[in-house]
Write an enzyme that holds these catalytic residues in place. Structure first.
Site, short mmCIF file in Angstrom:
data_model
loop_
_atom_site.label_atom_id
_atom_site.label_comp_id
_atom_site.label_asym_id
_atom_site.label_seq_id
_atom_site.Cartn_x
_atom_site.Cartn_y
_atom_site.Cartn_z
N GLY A 164 0.81 -1.22 0.00
CA GLY A 164 0.00 0.00 0.00
C GLY A 164 0.84 1.27 0.00
O GLY A 164 0.41 2.29 0.50
N GLY A 165 2.04 1.18 -0.56
CA GLY A 165 2.88 2.38 -0.65
C GLY A 165 3.61 2.71 0.64
O GLY A 165 4.33 3.69 0.70
N GLU A 200 16.88 -1.88 -3.90
CA GLU A 200 17.07 -2.07 -5.33
C GLU A 200 17.26 -0.71 -5.99
O GLU A 200 17.05 0.33 -5.37
CB GLU A 200 15.91 -2.87 -5.96
CG GLU A 200 14.56 -2.22 -5.84
CD GLU A 200 13.40 -3.12 -6.31
OE1 GLU A 200 13.54 -4.35 -6.38
OE2 GLU A 200 12.34 -2.56 -6.61
N LYS A 201 17.69 -0.76 -7.24
CA LYS A 201 17.90 0.46 -8.01
C LYS A 201 16.57 1.21 -8.12
O LYS A 201 15.54 0.60 -8.39
CB LYS A 201 18.40 0.06 -9.40
CG LYS A 201 18.65 1.19 -10.35
CD LYS A 201 20.01 1.80 -10.16
CE LYS A 201 20.21 3.01 -11.08
NZ LYS A 201 21.30 3.87 -10.56
N GLU A 275 2.25 -5.17 -11.55
CA GLU A 275 2.63 -3.76 -11.65
C GLU A 275 4.08 -3.65 -12.12
O GLU A 275 4.97 -4.29 -11.57
CB GLU A 275 2.47 -3.08 -10.29
CG GLU A 275 1.02 -3.04 -9.83
CD GLU A 275 0.77 -2.12 -8.64
OE1 GLU A 275 -0.40 -1.75 -8.43
OE2 GLU A 275 1.73 -1.75 -7.93
N GLU A 288 5.42 -5.30 -8.25
CA GLU A 288 4.70 -6.19 -7.34
C GLU A 288 3.45 -6.70 -8.03
O GLU A 288 3.05 -6.19 -9.08
CB GLU A 288 4.35 -5.49 -6.03
CG GLU A 288 3.42 -4.30 -6.18
CD GLU A 288 3.13 -3.65 -4.82
OE1 GLU A 288 4.08 -3.14 -4.20
OE2 GLU A 288 1.97 -3.63 -4.41
N ASN A 290 -0.65 -7.51 -7.40
CA ASN A 290 -1.82 -7.37 -6.54
C ASN A 290 -2.72 -8.57 -6.78
O ASN A 290 -3.25 -8.74 -7.88
CB ASN A 290 -2.56 -6.07 -6.84
CG ASN A 290 -1.73 -4.87 -6.42
OD1 ASN A 290 -1.12 -4.86 -5.36
ND2 ASN A 290 -1.67 -3.87 -7.28
N ARG A 292 -5.71 -9.52 -6.22
CA ARG A 292 -7.13 -9.21 -5.94
C ARG A 292 -7.69 -8.42 -7.11
O ARG A 292 -6.94 -8.03 -8.00
CB ARG A 292 -7.21 -8.35 -4.69
CG ARG A 292 -6.32 -7.12 -4.80
CD ARG A 292 -6.54 -6.10 -3.71
NE ARG A 292 -5.40 -5.24 -3.53
CZ ARG A 292 -5.09 -4.19 -4.26
NH1 ARG A 292 -5.84 -3.85 -5.28
NH2 ARG A 292 -4.02 -3.46 -4.01
N ARG A 338 -10.77 8.80 -9.89
CA ARG A 338 -11.22 8.41 -8.55
C ARG A 338 -11.72 9.65 -7.83
O ARG A 338 -10.95 10.59 -7.59
CB ARG A 338 -10.08 7.82 -7.73
CG ARG A 338 -9.54 6.53 -8.30
CD ARG A 338 -8.63 5.88 -7.29
NE ARG A 338 -7.93 4.75 -7.87
CZ ARG A 338 -7.25 3.86 -7.15
NH1 ARG A 338 -7.17 3.99 -5.84
NH2 ARG A 338 -6.63 2.86 -7.75
#
Lengths: 457, 158
Positions: A164-165, A200-201, A275, A288, A290, A292, A338
């Protein structure tokens, strides 16, 4: 096929799932908290069960109450939507043990992909490109310094258990490393109860482009095109569109095939999203997965004409995917805004209150997914998402114009929302040009919450 | 920030809170369970648990739009609510004597039934001292969170 699906979520996504279930002739049970007694999903589901007080921990995350509700109503499947229990391995296991189908991937796959470092390793092994670095946890500052120099600054520190960031920080030079490592490690421990951190880079001037995938239990997996979600604030997406202006057909196909290879490697059997970041040299890197349905899935529904929730339900019931890769032919251009109950001028602070007037837009090429209505009180306890406006045009230009028309129509009084922000965004020359990166808001948004035409220094 | 101007000052807030407290006292013994007052950006919501209710139709079925019952008018008649979702039982085990029956006197904290969820037995206790006036759900019936289980007549108790 299932006879009755219980929805353990709320708001627009609960309503979205109820609608598809009705189309499929499946009965629905809506579980809800005291804060949602007056909500549309509670009104529209075939049955509704009050399961707890407003606090999510005692309602939408209350596993015993949800399972008990399934047993009491005879629901044979649960749809978790997004957020809440949608990526909770333990919940998926309990559903399985209770003889209830969790509409999503298996708990084993969820666990593998829920851990960022494990996901990175599995996808790298499946041949997907990942940013330089390694997913091995850092022992301490000395090792971090050594590895950061190997991959070269800037680097990004990531909590293995993050999501979630949260639990991520970019480090531009060595002087910032020690403090950043401490920060991320503390966040990781406090929020995720797991202090593993890797580096990571950091991919600069990147775009966020994600691929929708769909798998079944019979070994089939396909991709349904991409969504570009590069306008974000603090890793939270604000607008999504498809196709991306940033990639060409060749890259689109290579990214889609990579996503499917990744899904096949883990035996993925539901709707999911891979993603990626795409850099200015058009290299793409796995970030990553997701595991769902996502908020922005209607973008893909608009370009493909498919119902992703229906597909999810069908494959969860054991049916094979009714489509092959060659059947997927996205057309036109779709954009989703949104509409959050948030105030961009107050650092996106959430707003709650009563919608004194709420008239969503309509007309050709416009879809609105919302649980809002005039007189509805937005409770302060949950996610700020109030509505999603999704439009379709023959090309991006037309889609943007249709979106502007829709946003002008949208009457929403009583609380502050992101509608004015989106009106500015859709008229912004840089957004309209399609030439921007993930740092768009940092560059073009003032502290008053308004967008400006010229970039800040 | 511009919106600061529309925020009430501290003295106003304190005055409103004082009046709200008086309002809560004034509501005692009435049928009102929920009050909402709003003025500009400021809103106060008062929700009173266990507001007096009438017997009315028994129990809320597990169906759309369920939940806490409507307030009404017999003073001193107070509901015992289900603490969680599950199956209501009047006795500790099948064939055992019921914890309470209509007409029984109960003390505050006394077990009046159990709600079983996921094979865990959860005791339900009365929040009031009084006499069991009505049992609103059947033995073995599924109940929602805060569904009314029984009415306790507290009028004779001090």
């Amino acid at each position: 096929m299932f006879k009755k699906v219980l929805i353990c979520n709320r708001g627009e996504i609960a309503l979205r799932i109820i609608r598809t279930c009705r189309d499929m002739g499946i009965k629905t049970v809506q579980v809800y908290s005291k804060a949602d007694a007056d909500s549309r999903p509670v009104e529209l589901a075939d049955e509704a069960i009050l399961i707890g007080p407003p606090a999510a921990g005692r309602s939408y995350l209350n596993i015993p109450a949800i399972i008990q509700s399934c047993l009491m109503t005879g629901a044979d499947a649960v749809h978790p939507g997004y957020g809440f229990l949608s990526q909770d391995t333990y919940f998926a296991e309990i559903c399985r043990d209770s003889g209830i189908t969790f509409i999503g991937p298996s708990p084993e796959v969820m666990e593998q992909m829920g851990d960022k470092s494990s996901a990175r390793k599995l996808m790298a092994d499946a041949g997907l490109p990942v940013p330089g670095g390694t997913e091995r946890p850092l022992a301490g500052y000395d090792e971090a310094r050594k590895r950061a120099e190997e991959v070269g600054y800037p680097i990004i520190l990531k909590a293995s258990a993050g999501g979630g960031g949260r639990g991520m920080q970019v480090v531009w030079e060595r002087a910032e490393l020690a403090e950043a490592l401490e920060n991320v490690r503390n966040t990781a421990q406090a929020v995720f109860k797991d202090n593993r951190v890797y580096l990571e880079k950091f991919i600069r001037s990147a775009r966020h482009v994600e691929i929708q995938v769909m798998g079944d239990r019979h070994g089939n997996a396909i991709y349904l095109g991409e969504r570009d979600c590069s306008i974000q604030r603090r890793q939270q997406k604000l607008i999504e569109e498809s196709p991306s202006t940033y990639i060409d057909d060749d890259l689109r196909r290579r990214m889609g095939e990579a996503a499917v290879a990744g899904a096949r490697a883990i035996g993925y059997e539901s709707a999911g999203t891979m993603e990626f970041l795409v850099d200015p040299d058009k290299n793409f890197y796995f970030m990553e997965m997701n595991t769902r349905i996502q908020v922005e899935h209607p973008v893909t529904e608009m370009t493909t004409g498919l119902d992703l929730i229906a597909l999810m339900i069908r494959v969860a019931a054991g049916e094979p995917l009714p489509l092959r890769q060659e059947d997927i032919r996205p057309t036109g251009h779709a954009i989703e805004c949104r509409i959050n109950a948030e105030d961009p001028a107050k650092d996106w602070a959430g707003a709650s209150g009563t919608l004194t007037r709420f008239i969503p837009p309509g007309g050709p090429r416009v879809r609105v997914d919302t649980h809002g209505y005039s007189g509805y009180t937005v409770p302060p306890y949950y996610d700020s998402l109030l509505a999603k406006v999704i439009v379709r045009g023959k090309d991006r230009e037309e889609a943007m114009d249709v979106m502007l028309r829709a946003l002008r129509e949208f009457a929403c009084d009583g609380i502050t929302t992101t509608i004015p922000f989106h009106r500015q965004l859709l008229a912004h020359p840089v957004f309209r040009s399609g030439e921007y990166h993930l740092d768009f808001l940092e560059k073009y948004m003032g502290t008053d919450g308004n967008l400006r035409a010229e970039a800040a220094d | 920030m511009a919106d600061q101007e529309s925020m009430p000052d501290l003295a106003t807030v304190q005055q409103v809170l004082k009046e709200a407290k008086e309002l809560v006292r004034a509501l005692e013994g009435t049928a009102t369970s929920r009050v909402r007052i709003s003025a500009g950006v400021f809103a106060i919501e008062i929700e009173r648990e266990g507001a007096p209710i009438v017997g009315g139709p028994a129990g809320v079925a597990v169906a759309a739009g369920g939940g806490a019952g409507a307030p009404a008018a017999t003073p001193g008649l107070l509901p015992v609510l289900a603490p969680l979702v599950g199956v209501f039982y009047q006795a500790a085990s099948p064939g055992a004597k019921a914890f309470v029956q209509v007409g029984d006197r109960v003390e505050r904290g006394q077990v009046i039934g159990i709600v079983e969820a996921m094979k865990v037995m959860n005791e339900v206790t009365s929040d009031y001292r009084g006499v069991v006036s009505e049992i609103l759900v059947e033995n073995g019936e599924a109940v929602q969170y805060e569904q009314r289980l029984m009415l306790i007549d507290t009028s004779g108790s001090e």
